[in-house]
Design a protein around this motif. Sequence first.
Motif, PDB file in Angstrom:
ATOM      1  N   PHE A   1       0.823  -1.208   0.000  1.00 31.45           N
ATOM      2  CA  PHE A   1       0.000   0.000   0.000  1.00 31.45           C
ATOM      3  C   PHE A   1       0.855   1.255   0.000  1.00 31.45           C
ATOM      4  CE2 PHE A   1      -3.708  -2.549   0.837  1.00 31.45           C
ATOM      5  CZ  PHE A   1      -4.716  -1.805   0.254  1.00 31.45           C
ATOM      6  N   PHE A   2       1.957   1.232   0.760  1.00 32.22           N
ATOM      7  CA  PHE A   2       2.839   2.397   0.771  1.00 32.22           C
ATOM      8  C   PHE A   2       3.402   2.666  -0.622  1.00 32.22           C
ATOM      9  CE2 PHE A   2       7.059   4.272   1.054  1.00 32.22           C
ATOM     10  CZ  PHE A   2       6.743   5.476   1.669  1.00 32.22           C
ATOM     11  N   ILE A   3       3.885   1.631  -1.263  1.00 26.03           N
ATOM     12  CA  ILE A   3       4.465   1.798  -2.596  1.00 26.03           C
ATOM     13  C   ILE A   3       3.387   2.197  -3.603  1.00 26.03           C
ATOM     14  CG2 ILE A   3       5.572   0.585  -4.510  1.00 26.03           C
ATOM     15  CD1 ILE A   3       7.076  -1.024  -2.325  1.00 26.03           C
ATOM     16  N   GLY A   4       2.224   1.574  -3.515  1.00 22.84           N
ATOM     17  CA  GLY A   4       1.156   1.864  -4.459  1.00 22.84           C
ATOM     18  C   GLY A   4       0.644   3.292  -4.388  1.00 22.84           C
ATOM     19  N   LEU A   5       0.643   3.882  -3.208  1.00 24.91           N
ATOM     20  CA  LEU A   5       0.134   5.245  -3.042  1.00 24.91           C
ATOM     21  C   LEU A   5       1.229   6.304  -3.079  1.00 24.91           C
ATOM     22  CD1 LEU A   5      -2.518   4.556  -0.282  1.00 24.91           C
ATOM     23  CD2 LEU A   5      -2.918   4.967  -2.715  1.00 24.91           C
TER      24      LEU A   5
ATOM     25  N   LEU B   1      -7.011  13.015  -3.511  1.00 30.74           N
ATOM     26  CA  LEU B   1      -6.816  12.856  -2.069  1.00 30.74           C
ATOM     27  C   LEU B   1      -5.428  13.316  -1.633  1.00 30.74           C
ATOM     28  CD1 LEU B   1      -8.530   9.404  -1.422  1.00 30.74           C
ATOM     29  CD2 LEU B   1      -9.342  11.661  -0.727  1.00 30.74           C
ATOM     30  N   SER B   2      -4.419  13.053  -2.451  1.00 31.58           N
ATOM     31  CA  SER B   2      -3.067  13.510  -2.133  1.00 31.58           C
ATOM     32  C   SER B   2      -2.993  15.030  -2.118  1.00 31.58           C
ATOM     33  CB  SER B   2      -2.063  12.961  -3.149  1.00 31.58           C
ATOM     34  OG  SER B   2      -2.016  11.570  -3.094  1.00 31.58           O
ATOM     35  N   MET B   3      -3.678  15.670  -3.039  1.00 32.74           N
ATOM     36  CA  MET B   3      -3.694  17.132  -3.074  1.00 32.74           C
ATOM     37  C   MET B   3      -4.400  17.696  -1.839  1.00 32.74           C
ATOM     38  SD  MET B   3      -2.073  18.207  -5.764  1.00 32.74           S
ATOM     39  CE  MET B   3      -2.658  19.856  -6.048  1.00 32.74           C
ATOM     40  N   ILE B   4      -5.483  17.080  -1.431  1.00 30.58           N
ATOM     41  CA  ILE B   4      -6.215  17.546  -0.253  1.00 30.58           C
ATOM     42  C   ILE B   4      -5.385  17.339   1.015  1.00 30.58           C
ATOM     43  CG2 ILE B   4      -8.203  17.038   1.223  1.00 30.58           C
ATOM     44  CD1 ILE B   4      -9.818  16.616  -1.314  1.00 30.58           C
TER      45      ILE B   4
ATOM     46  N   ILE C   1       2.122  11.385   2.861  1.00 27.78           N
ATOM     47  CA  ILE C   1       1.305  11.299   4.075  1.00 27.78           C
ATOM     48  C   ILE C   1       0.176  10.294   3.875  1.00 27.78           C
ATOM     49  CG2 ILE C   1      -0.271  12.582   5.583  1.00 27.78           C
ATOM     50  CD1 ILE C   1       1.523  15.041   5.062  1.00 27.78           C
ATOM     51  N   LEU C   2      -0.474  10.336   2.719  1.00 33.37           N
ATOM     52  CA  LEU C   2      -1.545   9.384   2.406  1.00 33.37           C
ATOM     53  C   LEU C   2      -1.001   7.956   2.366  1.00 33.37           C
ATOM     54  CD1 LEU C   2      -4.571   9.178   1.564  1.00 33.37           C
ATOM     55  CD2 LEU C   2      -3.760   9.257  -0.796  1.00 33.37           C
ATOM     56  N   ALA C   3       0.165   7.774   1.766  1.00 28.79           N
ATOM     57  CA  ALA C   3       0.768   6.438   1.668  1.00 28.79           C
ATOM     58  C   ALA C   3       1.116   5.890   3.049  1.00 28.79           C
ATOM     59  CB  ALA C   3       2.020   6.489   0.790  1.00 28.79           C
TER      60      ALA C   3
END
Length: 163
Positions: free
Chosen positions: A50-54, A97-100, A135-137
Amino acid sequence: MKNFIQNTIQSQKIFYRYFRRKGLRRFLKENLLESAGSNENKAKSIALGFFIGLSPFWGFHSFLAITLAVYFKLNKLLTFMSSQVTFPPLIPLIIFLSMIVGAPFVSNTTSLENQSFDFEFIKNNLTQYIIGSFILAISCSVIFGFLSYFILQKFQPQNKKMK
């Protein structure tokens, strides 16, 4: 960008064929519940995926997933499978979501309403996206890592819990 989309689609086609041959129930049983390794190792594999994917490493997700899974001695299939969270229909949502998430950490935040997503927009907001995606990742990998650990603990067969 064209090569990235082609590579992403190709790796997901291969995974889909593998998954389709086995079916959902057999796939989960063989690759998640009965695969070698502790539940902690499996949960770490899912969290890493999940970390790598996001993360913002577009085009390198599959390579990074397998390489880091080998380096950290984690389950390669689970890491690769969970890194495929960025399949093409979800990419705009992940970027949004990353932008937010990154907006509070930069000085010049941009409203996403009525924006044309062109090169100029990307150039002006790259820092916000990169900070937000990391942060999302991190947050999603922690959440899904713990969630998968608790689910694996709950559904692990009783005879394997004794060992």
